[in-house]
Design a protein around this motif. Sequence first.
Motif, short mmCIF file in Angstrom:
data_model
loop_
_atom_site.label_atom_id
_atom_site.label_comp_id
_atom_site.label_asym_id
_atom_site.label_seq_id
_atom_site.Cartn_x
_atom_site.Cartn_y
_atom_site.Cartn_z
N MET A 188 0.69 -1.24 0.11
CA MET A 188 -0.16 -0.08 -0.03
C MET A 188 0.84 1.36 0.09
O MET A 188 1.73 1.27 0.78
N LEU A 189 0.78 1.80 -1.11
CA LEU A 189 1.60 2.95 -1.35
C LEU A 189 1.33 4.16 -0.36
O LEU A 189 0.16 4.70 -0.16
N TRP A 190 2.45 5.07 0.13
CA TRP A 190 2.00 6.39 0.60
C TRP A 190 2.86 7.41 -0.20
O TRP A 190 2.83 8.79 0.12
N GLY A 191 3.33 7.23 -1.45
CA GLY A 191 3.81 8.27 -2.35
C GLY A 191 4.13 7.71 -3.76
O GLY A 191 3.55 6.75 -4.11
N VAL A 192 4.85 8.45 -4.30
CA VAL A 192 5.15 7.78 -5.90
C VAL A 192 5.93 6.92 -5.68
O VAL A 192 6.71 6.56 -4.77
N ASP A 193 5.71 5.78 -6.47
CA ASP A 193 6.40 4.46 -6.35
C ASP A 193 7.73 4.35 -7.05
O ASP A 193 7.98 3.72 -7.95
N TYR A 194 8.54 5.19 -6.49
CA TYR A 194 9.97 5.06 -6.62
C TYR A 194 10.58 3.57 -6.51
O TYR A 194 11.51 3.30 -7.09
N PHE A 195 10.02 3.00 -5.59
CA PHE A 195 10.56 1.53 -5.19
C PHE A 195 10.47 0.60 -6.39
O PHE A 195 11.44 0.06 -6.84
N ALA A 196 9.21 0.70 -7.02
CA ALA A 196 9.13 -0.28 -8.14
C ALA A 196 9.77 0.35 -9.27
O ALA A 196 10.35 -0.47 -10.05
N ARG A 197 9.90 1.56 -9.36
CA ARG A 197 10.44 2.34 -10.74
C ARG A 197 11.73 2.04 -10.79
O ARG A 197 12.47 1.31 -11.78
N LEU A 198 12.59 2.32 -9.52
CA LEU A 198 13.94 1.89 -9.69
C LEU A 198 14.34 0.61 -9.52
O LEU A 198 15.57 0.34 -10.49
N ARG A 199 13.67 -0.21 -9.03
CA ARG A 199 13.84 -1.71 -8.91
C ARG A 199 13.69 -2.14 -10.41
O ARG A 199 14.52 -3.06 -11.00
N GLN A 200 12.69 -1.75 -11.17
CA GLN A 200 12.54 -2.23 -12.47
C GLN A 200 13.67 -1.87 -13.39
O GLN A 200 14.28 -2.82 -14.00
N HIS A 201 14.14 -0.64 -13.35
CA HIS A 201 15.26 -0.18 -14.25
C HIS A 201 16.76 -0.69 -13.75
O HIS A 201 17.52 -0.90 -14.51
#
Length: 433
Positions: free
Chosen positions: A154-167
């Motif tokens: 459950m996000l509390w912000g912009v999904d930097y976690f998934a974005r950076l992990r993906q790249h």
Amino acid sequence: MRVLFTVLAERSMFESMVPLAWALRTAGHDVRVAAHPELSDHVTAAGLTSVPVGRDHFLWKLVRRSKRLRDDIREDQFPPFDQGDTPVAELDPDRLQAGFDNIVPWMFRPVNEALVDDLVGFCRDWRPDLVLWEPRTFAGAIAGEAVGALQGRMLWGVDYFARLRQHYLRARAERGGAAGPDALADWLTGLGARYGVGFSEDLTRGRFTVDQFPPSMATDTDVDYLRMRYVPYNGRSVVPRWLWERPERRRVCLTLGLSAMGRDYGYSVSIGDLLRSLSGLDAEIVATVPESEQSGLGELPSNVRVESFVPLHALIPTCSAVVHHGGFGSTNTPLAAGVPQLVIAQQFDSPAKARMLSEGGSGLGIPIAEATPETVRDGVRRLLDEPAFAEKSAFLRDEVRALPGPNEIVKEIEALVDRNTTERGRTGYVNHV
């Protein structure tokens, strides 16, 4: 259905979960919140059942002792998240690698390992059907998998976690055998093995993700998001008498959040100087400032009101503009109310929010290095005097209102849990009321 929310001992992150927790509770499900012990008072104040697990972590004590870490947080030099809003073509694989190598041992590991044994133990005893975790509480994913429950973020912000992990994973694949160790995967592999859980990317991103931003502020990832309308929750709140009536002139709210002072790493701008500058506008200025900091503000003009706390969901709809630091509630509450906003972009995902609001025409962003009393005042003057900002903010408000609310997505979540139960052949307590 038994539902467990799990979150690090961070009040603002927990508060982002409360509306969905209550939606599930009022739908008849058994809801509990597992977190480090120091969060228990906030959980019970929200009328929810607290499950203290593990021991309190010492991350923020470490930050308080380290000037370098405090400066990194204040100046948004927090790898790998300092690249969170960097265009894909400009992402630096070496910096991403170094960032994950850094963040896993000093942040992710200590806060999760302080609670994971108790969390898994509680789940093995209580047998939840669903575990929802905020993006840093990877222990929630492991606990859910250990008992065959559906687990999601459950996000509390912009999904930097998934974005950076993906790249990061894309860059590793391109490098092949020369990629080197994957700090996050290696850590989660070892941690999961303690409880019979094998590693997959589901441990880093959940099996589904609840996002509370409108589609026009979506993150460019390959994650399938379950979008939910943001509903503000500000903890124990009292509406003061002065807020009962509409303001006689335009009102501007200045709020720089609870976390900076609550965790003692301080504000990066002078609140007193900002208030004196904003007072030059033809507007009433209302600032929320912790009582401990108010004596240092100096003499303030008569059109400035300083309060230690005002519930933002009551204050912001009465405002014509909001100045804030880009936090979750301080960004989403103006979005939901259709109020133009100026983001002093500093930490984590606030630069992304500032950019998206600026590009969409509903607000402005000022990098922390450029945030002077004059630039902030001039930005607010634009928000007040240029009608296009209010028009675009109304469009975003309508976009927010079109999203399903917490009560409406309960049925979707129930269906996901049912599917998980069927696929895993899991038996146990599943009783939709």
